[in-house]
Design a protein around this motif. Sequence first.
Motif, PDB file in Angstrom:
ATOM      1  N   GLU A  49       0.846  -1.192   0.000  1.00 14.14           N
ATOM      2  CA  GLU A  49       0.000   0.000   0.000  1.00 14.14           C
ATOM      3  C   GLU A  49       0.885   1.247   0.000  1.00 14.14           C
ATOM      4  OE1 GLU A  49      -3.141  -0.224  -0.309  1.00 14.14           O
ATOM      5  OE2 GLU A  49      -3.833  -2.090   0.605  1.00 14.14           O
ATOM      6  N   LEU A  50       0.345   2.360  -0.487  1.00 17.49           N
ATOM      7  CA  LEU A  50       1.069   3.633  -0.410  1.00 17.49           C
ATOM      8  C   LEU A  50       1.503   3.918   1.023  1.00 17.49           C
ATOM      9  CD1 LEU A  50      -1.308   5.713  -2.713  1.00 17.49           C
ATOM     10  CD2 LEU A  50       1.006   4.927  -3.276  1.00 17.49           C
ATOM     11  N   THR A  51       0.637   3.550   1.972  1.00 15.43           N
ATOM     12  CA  THR A  51       0.928   3.820   3.381  1.00 15.43           C
ATOM     13  C   THR A  51       2.040   2.923   3.939  1.00 15.43           C
ATOM     14  OG1 THR A  51      -0.932   2.383   3.934  1.00 15.43           O
ATOM     15  CG2 THR A  51      -1.352   4.748   3.959  1.00 15.43           C
ATOM     16  N   GLN A  58       7.339   8.311   0.126  1.00 13.94           N
ATOM     17  CA  GLN A  58       6.084   8.802  -0.460  1.00 13.94           C
ATOM     18  C   GLN A  58       6.324  10.106  -1.222  1.00 13.94           C
ATOM     19  OE1 GLN A  58       2.542   8.856   2.003  1.00 13.94           O
ATOM     20  NE2 GLN A  58       3.243   7.117   3.204  1.00 13.94           N
ATOM     21  N   ALA A  59       7.148  10.969  -0.653  1.00 16.08           N
ATOM     22  CA  ALA A  59       7.436  12.244  -1.332  1.00 16.08           C
ATOM     23  C   ALA A  59       8.202  11.993  -2.629  1.00 16.08           C
ATOM     24  CB  ALA A  59       8.215  13.171  -0.406  1.00 16.08           C
ATOM     25  N   LEU A  62       5.812  10.674  -5.211  1.00 13.97           N
ATOM     26  CA  LEU A  62       5.000  11.761  -5.761  1.00 13.97           C
ATOM     27  C   LEU A  62       5.781  12.508  -6.842  1.00 13.97           C
ATOM     28  CD1 LEU A  62       2.326  13.366  -5.355  1.00 13.97           C
ATOM     29  CD2 LEU A  62       3.590  14.821  -3.773  1.00 13.97           C
ATOM     30  N   GLY A  66       4.953  12.614 -10.837  1.00 17.40           N
ATOM     31  CA  GLY A  66       4.923  13.884 -11.567  1.00 17.40           C
ATOM     32  C   GLY A  66       5.819  13.851 -12.796  1.00 17.40           C
TER      33      GLY A  66
ATOM     34  N   THR B  51      -0.820  16.966 -11.830  1.00 17.99           N
ATOM     35  CA  THR B  51       0.232  17.919 -12.199  1.00 17.99           C
ATOM     36  C   THR B  51      -0.283  19.353 -12.297  1.00 17.99           C
ATOM     37  OG1 THR B  51      -0.169  17.305 -14.505  1.00 17.99           O
ATOM     38  CG2 THR B  51       1.682  16.239 -13.400  1.00 17.99           C
ATOM     39  N   LEU B  62      -0.972  14.387  -0.780  1.00 22.05           N
ATOM     40  CA  LEU B  62      -0.380  13.108  -0.383  1.00 22.05           C
ATOM     41  C   LEU B  62      -0.636  12.824   1.090  1.00 22.05           C
ATOM     42  CD1 LEU B  62       1.541  10.812  -1.366  1.00 22.05           C
ATOM     43  CD2 LEU B  62       3.425  12.214  -0.507  1.00 22.05           C
ATOM     44  N   LYS B  80      -7.261  -4.750   0.591  1.00 23.66           N
ATOM     45  CA  LYS B  80      -6.448  -3.900  -0.288  1.00 23.66           C
ATOM     46  C   LYS B  80      -7.133  -2.554  -0.419  1.00 23.66           C
ATOM     47  CE  LYS B  80      -2.913  -3.470  -3.032  1.00 23.66           C
ATOM     48  NZ  LYS B  80      -2.965  -2.029  -2.749  1.00 23.66           N
TER      49      LYS B  80
END
Lengths: 139, 139
Positions: A49-51, A58-59, A62, A66, B51, B62, B80
Amino acid sequence: MNDSAFALNPRLEADTLAVGDLALCRVLLMNDARFPWIILVPRRAGARELTDLSPEDQATLLAEIGAASRAMQRLIHPHKLNTAAIGNVVAQLHIHIVARFEDDAAWPAPVWGHGAREPYDEDESSGFVGLLQRELGYL
Amino acid sequence: MNDSAFALNPRLEADTLAVGDLALCRVLLMNDARFPWIILVPRRAGARELTDLSPEDQATLLAEIGAASRAMQRLIHPHKLNTAAIGNVVAQLHIHIVARFEDDAAWPAPVWGHGAREPYDEDESSGFVGLLQRELGYL
């Protein structure tokens, strides 16, 4: 920033062409000529998961989403980008970035699970991979 | 951080229940009892793509995706999470965070475009909205 225990899921590997590695993510091109479709895979073993990623990762993710999005926008000028972390079939954390057009094979439906993949011709895919590598700053 | 020109897309408004506002995003609960499904809408007029947001807004988004994801994880313990910015039908930038289970109505397919929405009973939805408000720190 590599994680030595990271291994790309075999299904992701089978369905894609390698573009290269950014600081965090492996960059893949989905081998489906119907849709320009990048997949970013954070090289972090066990992440689902993203978490599961640290705030720093995470940064970075991102920033890499982008960069991949802007590469698609510059190369392809999509009507819309579809960006998603789903992972119902392949649980290894991976982020889809799909360039969509109003006349593409699935519009306006999502691409996931839509019909059968149509692999690129080799010339076509190597050309596209090269363009992505250039846009992402590898070349 | 509000954008005075921001107005929620009428279709998003019609399909959802209001949870509240975080620093950047309006938080909505999709009014579909089949899937626990949060939608985050950055309050930025004209934003269509990730973006389009400033780097500062992207970082806030985020953090808010993380907060909403953790709220779902604590409340619902999904197998999930599916996190996506699609926007093919409603172009206003919005991020789906859907809690998925291996026995839900669409598994393992994505939820978008899957069958018809089944609105919550009023008691059920107000209870869930209250729990989300508490998890997200409004109450």
